[in-house]
Write a protein that holds these residues in place. Structure first.
Motif, PDB file in Angstrom:
ATOM      1  N   ASN A 122       0.841  -1.200   0.000  1.00 46.50           N
ATOM      2  CA  ASN A 122       0.000   0.000   0.000  1.00 46.50           C
ATOM      3  C   ASN A 122       0.874   1.247   0.000  1.00 46.50           C
ATOM      4  O   ASN A 122       1.665   1.462   0.920  1.00 46.50           O
ATOM      5  N   SER A 124       1.593   5.207   0.334  1.00 43.43           N
ATOM      6  CA  SER A 124       1.037   6.312   1.109  1.00 43.43           C
ATOM      7  C   SER A 124       0.291   7.273   0.195  1.00 43.43           C
ATOM      8  O   SER A 124       0.811   7.703  -0.837  1.00 43.43           O
ATOM      9  N   ARG A 125      -0.945   7.610   0.568  1.00 41.34           N
ATOM     10  CA  ARG A 125      -1.801   8.453  -0.269  1.00 41.34           C
ATOM     11  C   ARG A 125      -1.733   9.924   0.101  1.00 41.34           C
ATOM     12  O   ARG A 125      -1.745  10.794  -0.761  1.00 41.34           O
ATOM     13  N   SER A 126      -1.695  10.218   1.376  1.00 37.66           N
ATOM     14  CA  SER A 126      -1.725  11.611   1.799  1.00 37.66           C
ATOM     15  C   SER A 126      -0.359  12.247   1.557  1.00 37.66           C
ATOM     16  O   SER A 126       0.659  11.554   1.457  1.00 37.66           O
ATOM     17  N   GLU A 135       5.751   8.987  -5.737  1.00 34.77           N
ATOM     18  CA  GLU A 135       4.811   9.768  -6.542  1.00 34.77           C
ATOM     19  C   GLU A 135       4.425   9.011  -7.813  1.00 34.77           C
ATOM     20  O   GLU A 135       5.270   8.470  -8.528  1.00 34.77           O
ATOM     21  N   ASP A 138       0.932   3.284  -7.634  1.00 36.99           N
ATOM     22  CA  ASP A 138      -0.304   2.783  -7.046  1.00 36.99           C
ATOM     23  C   ASP A 138      -0.020   1.535  -6.219  1.00 36.99           C
ATOM     24  O   ASP A 138       1.024   0.888  -6.359  1.00 36.99           O
ATOM     25  N   ASP A 139      -0.982   1.184  -5.351  1.00 35.93           N
ATOM     26  CA  ASP A 139      -0.886  -0.069  -4.620  1.00 35.93           C
ATOM     27  C   ASP A 139      -0.676  -1.218  -5.601  1.00 35.93           C
ATOM     28  O   ASP A 139      -1.212  -1.199  -6.719  1.00 35.93           O
TER      29      ASP A 139
END
Length: 229
Positions: A122, A124-126, A135, A138-139
């Motif tokens: 996973n 990090s999204r935030s 950047e 995706d997962d």
């Protein structure tokens, strides 16, 4: 600008293929302008001046043990600006009696389930510090060892994996483990990825991209504030 220098220190347990795994990234480093040297013996850390003058150390030595002097030289070099990077057991399944080294890398491998696991990495999204390393990623799914590690809050976690609740297991909530993190140690930078049991793991596109970016991020010579100790 002087030539950037990278030192790849590889060896230890052959099950982690330290030669094959580091060869995945040596051509990349050379293409980025690094002069790459390879050491097949931990005694390279006895040369404090050499380590201090190196822009990036890639440590890939599973099951190793540093002498007190070797540990002191490496930790001092990183504290004064040398970058340190690595993956899997080559950086956090090694030097387990070297407390200063473990504090510097920010994690220690303690367990993985038997065999290879199919699990999600996973991203990090935030917005997160050093997020440029992941950047646009995706997962994604991997089939390899899933590392349970001990870590601390001084690191910036860029990717995680989750150990689900097991019937009859010891933990009552899903256990989230860091997969990729960055860490400042004095003037130095440390990059760690727990993936990389075998060379094919490192050739999987998202993993390759993360590590390539992490190597450049950690290197002293990739930063505006470049300086020599």
């Amino acid at each position: 600008m002087s030539t950037r220098t990278a030192l790849v220190v590889r060896g230890g347990w052959e099950g982690h293929d330290p030669v094959g795994c580091t060869e995945v990234f040596i051509p990349f480093l050379e293409a980025q302008g690094f002069e790459v040297a390879v050491a097949d013996d931990l005694s390279v850390y006895d040369d404090a001046g050499r380590i201090a003058a190196t822009d990036l150390v890639v440590h890939s030595w599973s099951g190793g043990m540093l002498t007190s002097a070797q540990e002191a030289n490496l930790v001092s070099a990183v504290r004064h600006g040398t970058g340190l990077a690595g993956w899997h057991g080559g950086i956090i399944g090694t030097n387990v009696a070297n407390a200063a080294y473990l504090r510097m890398v920010g994690g220690r491998f303690v367990h993985h389930p038997e065999g290879f696991q199919d699990y999600t990495v996973n991203i990090s999204r935030s917005p997160v510090r050093d997020g440029e390393i992941v950047e646009g990623l995706d997962d994604y799914q991997v089939l390899t060892e899933q590392y349970w590690v001990l870590s601390d809050s001084a690191s910036t976690v860029l990717a995680t994996t989750t150990f689900a609740i097991e019937d009859g297991g010891e933990w009552a909530e899903p256990a989230i483990m860091p997969v990729t993190w960055t860490r400042r140690w004095g003037a130095g930078r440390v990059f760690v990825c727990t993936l990389g049991h075998q060379a094919s793991d490192l050739r999987q596109h998202p993993t390759t991209t993360m590590i390539e970016r992490g190597l450049l991020w950690a290197s002293r010579s990739d930063r505006p504030e470049r300086h020599r100790p």
